[in-house]
Design a protein around this motif. Structure first.
Motif, PDB file in Angstrom:
ATOM      1  N   GLU A   1     -10.078  14.060   2.482  1.00 54.42           N
ATOM      2  CA  GLU A   1     -10.577  14.092   3.852  1.00 54.42           C
ATOM      3  C   GLU A   1      -9.488  14.001   4.918  1.00 54.42           C
ATOM      4  N   VAL A   2      -8.312  13.471   4.611  1.00 56.97           N
ATOM      5  CA  VAL A   2      -7.215  13.429   5.587  1.00 56.97           C
ATOM      6  C   VAL A   2      -5.961  14.023   4.953  1.00 56.97           C
ATOM      7  N   LYS A   3      -4.988  14.374   5.806  1.00 60.14           N
ATOM      8  CA  LYS A   3      -3.838  15.126   5.315  1.00 60.14           C
ATOM      9  C   LYS A   3      -2.511  14.377   5.339  1.00 60.14           C
ATOM     10  N   ASP A   4      -2.439  13.275   6.107  1.00 55.33           N
ATOM     11  CA  ASP A   4      -1.139  12.616   6.204  1.00 55.33           C
ATOM     12  C   ASP A   4      -1.297  11.110   6.331  1.00 55.33           C
ATOM     13  N   CYS A   5      -0.161  10.450   6.386  1.00 50.85           N
ATOM     14  CA  CYS A   5      -0.122   8.990   6.422  1.00 50.85           C
ATOM     15  C   CYS A   5      -0.911   8.415   7.593  1.00 50.85           C
ATOM     16  N   LYS A   6      -0.687   8.919   8.794  1.00 50.71           N
ATOM     17  CA  LYS A   6      -1.378   8.383   9.965  1.00 50.71           C
ATOM     18  C   LYS A   6      -2.882   8.613   9.894  1.00 50.71           C
ATOM     19  N   GLY A   7      -3.287   9.658   9.154  1.00 53.16           N
ATOM     20  CA  GLY A   7      -4.708   9.937   9.011  1.00 53.16           C
ATOM     21  C   GLY A   7      -5.455   8.890   8.210  1.00 53.16           C
ATOM     22  N   LEU A   8      -4.715   8.045   7.497  1.00 56.91           N
ATOM     23  CA  LEU A   8      -5.348   7.000   6.682  1.00 56.91           C
ATOM     24  C   LEU A   8      -5.829   5.810   7.517  1.00 56.91           C
ATOM     25  N   LYS A   9      -5.400   5.730   8.767  1.00 55.56           N
ATOM     26  CA  LYS A   9      -5.790   4.593   9.601  1.00 55.56           C
ATOM     27  C   LYS A   9      -7.315   4.502   9.693  1.00 55.56           C
ATOM     28  N   GLY A  10      -7.813   3.325   9.357  1.00 52.64           N
ATOM     29  CA  GLY A  10      -9.251   3.074   9.404  1.00 52.64           C
ATOM     30  C   GLY A  10     -10.008   3.556   8.186  1.00 52.64           C
ATOM     31  N   LYS A  11      -9.332   4.188   7.250  1.00 51.81           N
ATOM     32  CA  LYS A  11      -9.997   4.736   6.067  1.00 51.81           C
ATOM     33  C   LYS A  11     -10.020   3.726   4.917  1.00 51.81           C
ATOM     34  N   THR A  12     -10.967   3.924   4.020  1.00 52.46           N
ATOM     35  CA  THR A  12     -11.031   3.153   2.786  1.00 52.46           C
ATOM     36  C   THR A  12     -10.114   3.814   1.765  1.00 52.46           C
ATOM     37  N   VAL A  13      -9.203   3.034   1.176  1.00 57.00           N
ATOM     38  CA  VAL A  13      -8.218   3.576   0.243  1.00 57.00           C
ATOM     39  C   VAL A  13      -8.250   2.763  -1.047  1.00 57.00           C
ATOM     40  N   ALA A  14      -8.466   3.431  -2.163  1.00 58.02           N
ATOM     41  CA  ALA A  14      -8.431   2.761  -3.470  1.00 58.02           C
ATOM     42  C   ALA A  14      -6.993   2.414  -3.799  1.00 58.02           C
ATOM     43  N   ALA A  15      -6.723   1.125  -3.991  1.00 64.16           N
ATOM     44  CA  ALA A  15      -5.322   0.714  -4.147  1.00 64.16           C
ATOM     45  C   ALA A  15      -5.155  -0.519  -5.026  1.00 64.16           C
ATOM     46  N   ASP A  16      -6.045  -0.727  -5.992  1.00 66.74           N
ATOM     47  CA  ASP A  16      -5.898  -1.858  -6.901  1.00 66.74           C
ATOM     48  C   ASP A  16      -6.042  -3.162  -6.119  1.00 66.74           C
ATOM     49  N   GLY A  17      -5.803  -4.295  -6.767  1.00 67.44           N
ATOM     50  CA  GLY A  17      -5.975  -5.593  -6.125  1.00 67.44           C
ATOM     51  C   GLY A  17      -4.782  -5.971  -5.271  1.00 67.44           C
ATOM     52  N   ILE A  18      -4.956  -6.964  -4.421  1.00 67.50           N
ATOM     53  CA  ILE A  18      -3.896  -7.430  -3.528  1.00 67.50           C
ATOM     54  C   ILE A  18      -2.669  -7.819  -4.336  1.00 67.50           C
ATOM     55  N   ASN A  19      -1.521  -7.292  -3.897  1.00 69.61           N
ATOM     56  CA  ASN A  19      -0.209  -7.534  -4.506  1.00 69.61           C
ATOM     57  C   ASN A  19      -0.046  -6.947  -5.902  1.00 69.61           C
ATOM     58  N   ASN A  20      -1.013  -6.146  -6.336  1.00 72.93           N
ATOM     59  CA  ASN A  20      -0.782  -5.349  -7.536  1.00 72.93           C
ATOM     60  C   ASN A  20      -0.025  -4.083  -7.120  1.00 72.93           C
ATOM     61  N   THR A  21       0.392  -3.292  -8.112  1.00 72.70           N
ATOM     62  CA  THR A  21       1.379  -2.249  -7.846  1.00 72.70           C
ATOM     63  C   THR A  21       0.912  -1.181  -6.872  1.00 72.70           C
ATOM     64  N   ARG A  22      -0.303  -0.692  -7.030  1.00 78.18           N
ATOM     65  CA  ARG A  22      -0.779   0.360  -6.119  1.00 78.18           C
ATOM     66  C   ARG A  22      -0.861  -0.174  -4.690  1.00 78.18           C
ATOM     67  N   TYR A  23      -1.305  -1.397  -4.559  1.00 77.36           N
ATOM     68  CA  TYR A  23      -1.413  -2.051  -3.254  1.00 77.36           C
ATOM     69  C   TYR A  23      -0.041  -2.135  -2.585  1.00 77.36           C
ATOM     70  N   LEU A  24       0.968  -2.574  -3.362  1.00 78.70           N
ATOM     71  CA  LEU A  24       2.320  -2.701  -2.826  1.00 78.70           C
ATOM     72  C   LEU A  24       2.912  -1.337  -2.481  1.00 78.70           C
ATOM     73  N   TYR A  25       2.616  -0.341  -3.322  1.00 78.92           N
ATOM     74  CA  TYR A  25       3.112   1.007  -3.050  1.00 78.92           C
ATOM     75  C   TYR A  25       2.487   1.550  -1.765  1.00 78.92           C
ATOM     76  N   LEU A  26       1.186   1.363  -1.606  1.00 79.89           N
ATOM     77  CA  LEU A  26       0.501   1.808  -0.386  1.00 79.89           C
ATOM     78  C   LEU A  26       1.069   1.091   0.829  1.00 79.89           C
ATOM     79  N   GLN A  27       1.332  -0.199   0.687  1.00 75.85           N
ATOM     80  CA  GLN A  27       1.884  -0.981   1.786  1.00 75.85           C
ATOM     81  C   GLN A  27       3.241  -0.416   2.233  1.00 75.85           C
ATOM     82  N   SER A  28       4.086  -0.078   1.262  1.00 75.97           N
ATOM     83  CA  SER A  28       5.397   0.497   1.582  1.00 75.97           C
ATOM     84  C   SER A  28       5.252   1.874   2.214  1.00 75.97           C
ATOM     85  N   TYR A  29       4.298   2.670   1.700  1.00 75.05           N
ATOM     86  CA  TYR A  29       4.086   4.017   2.226  1.00 75.05           C
ATOM     87  C   TYR A  29       3.585   3.970   3.667  1.00 75.05           C
ATOM     88  N   LEU A  30       2.609   3.115   3.944  1.00 73.76           N
ATOM     89  CA  LEU A  30       2.049   3.021   5.294  1.00 73.76           C
ATOM     90  C   LEU A  30       3.119   2.633   6.311  1.00 73.76           C
TER      91      LEU A  30
END
Length: 336
Positions: free
Chosen positions: A120-149
């Motif tokens: 539904e969105v094309k870039d990093c800024k488009g993720l603002k306000g969106k629901t993103v599947a990213a594993d649990g807090i401080n797990n790897t996907r979560y940390l990767y998403l945090q760095s990417y954002l």
């Protein structure tokens, strides 16, 4: 030459017990390892490849795998001594060592396979306000998403990160219950195979090259008291990485066949995923523990606030001596 080393390894390994200290036999050394699945994430199909090809058996090791759904749990089982060695993402391993856990990183897969994708969105800024599947807090996907954002000026609080990963994430993506997420390459391939092409977001080189992906961690007591078992495990690990990284068509077909069965996916999906992984140099023919990249990952954990304790040095993180011994044995076998 590579194909010969892969398919000739079973024969070469069959003579290996003659080279082992004390004339030890396969039944003499037992070892418990941990991995992520079932079904396994693609990086953990090394366990299925190694067992199917008989790499550990011929190396003189009776290995039992315990499976967990999260890399943080595979690492914790090593910390408690329930397993001698385990596969986990680098961030939780580094955080555990920083907090005083008696484990060492003994081998690794340096290159990230994470894909941030959305239908539904094309870039990093488009993720603002969106629901993103990213594993649990401080797990790897979560940390990767945090760095990417952070690369586009967003914080993790700017999105609604939900705890969803592995098989449940694939099922949710196919059912159109999730529209944005942090995927493994093969997970997204499964979703796209059943739906449509998703938008894959560009990742800055600082993320692609500056973060370390995954590691094998070993318990300090196991390093001291079952060092030979760990070396034999790494002999099998090295052979799995060689085989999975081979671009020989017949080898790739064999790996795809094993992986498809383990993951319960179509063989064509597995084969396409292998090609995508190889393009990222997912499986490397070395210990995978480049100091600069490892310490860059540690620095990133400090930057995003995940690592609260004093950051460990490279020497405190790793023990490369076991891999070095295993590599010598593999090289010796390949010369025969």
């Amino acid at each position: 030459m590579l194909r010969k080393s892969i398919f000739g390894v079973v024969t070469a390994l069959s003579a290996m017990t003659l080279l082992l200290p004390g004339g030890a036999k396969a039944a003499d050394i037992k070892l418990t390892a941990t991995a992520i699945g079932r079904p396994p994430i693609f990086s953990n199909t090394f366990a299925d490849v190694g067992e199917a090809m008989g790499f550990w058996k011929k190396a003189g090791l009776d290995v039992t795998f315990r499976w967990f759904q999260r890399g943080s749990d595979t690492a914790k089982a090593v910390v408690t001594g329930d397993a001698a060695i385990g596969f986990t993402a680098t961030p939780p391993a580094a955080n555990l060592i920083a907090s005083g856990a008696k484990i060492k990183i003994v081998a690794g897969m340096p290159n990230q396979d994470w894909v941030i994708a959305s239908d539904e969105v094309k870039d990093c800024k488009g993720l603002k306000g969106k629901t993103v599947a990213a594993d649990g807090i401080n797990n790897t996907r979560y940390l990767y998403l945090q760095s990417y954002l952070a690369t586009c000026g967003l914080k993790i609080s700017d999105v609604k990160a939900i705890d969803l990963a592995n098989t449940p994430l694939v099922k949710a993506g196919i059912a159109k219950q999730v529209h944005s997420g942090v995927f493994h390459i093969d997970e997204l391939a499964q979703v796209e195979h059943a739906t449509k092409k998703w938008n894959i977001m560009d990742v800055p080189s600082s993320i692609a090259e500056g973060l370390h992906y995954a590691v094998l961690v070993a318990n300090d007591n196991a390093i001291k008291n079952n060092r030979e078992g760990l070396v034999r495990f790494l002999v099998g690990w090295i052979e799995t990485q060689k085989m999975m990284g081979s671009k020989d068509p017949k080898t790739m077909e064999k790996v795809a066949e094993i992986a498809a069965k383990a993951k319960n996916v179509d063989k064509s999906v597995a084969l396409n995923a292998i090609k995508a992984f190889q393009a990222k140099h997912y499986w490397v023919d070395n210990n995978g523990l480049n100091e600069k990249q490892m310490m860059s990952q540690v620095n990133e954990l400090v930057k995003v606030g995940s690592m609260k304790a004093k950051p460990p040095t490279y020497a405190q993180l790793v023990d490369t001596s076991l891999y070095a011994e295993a590599a010598k044995r593999v090289n010796s076998m390949m010369k025969k």
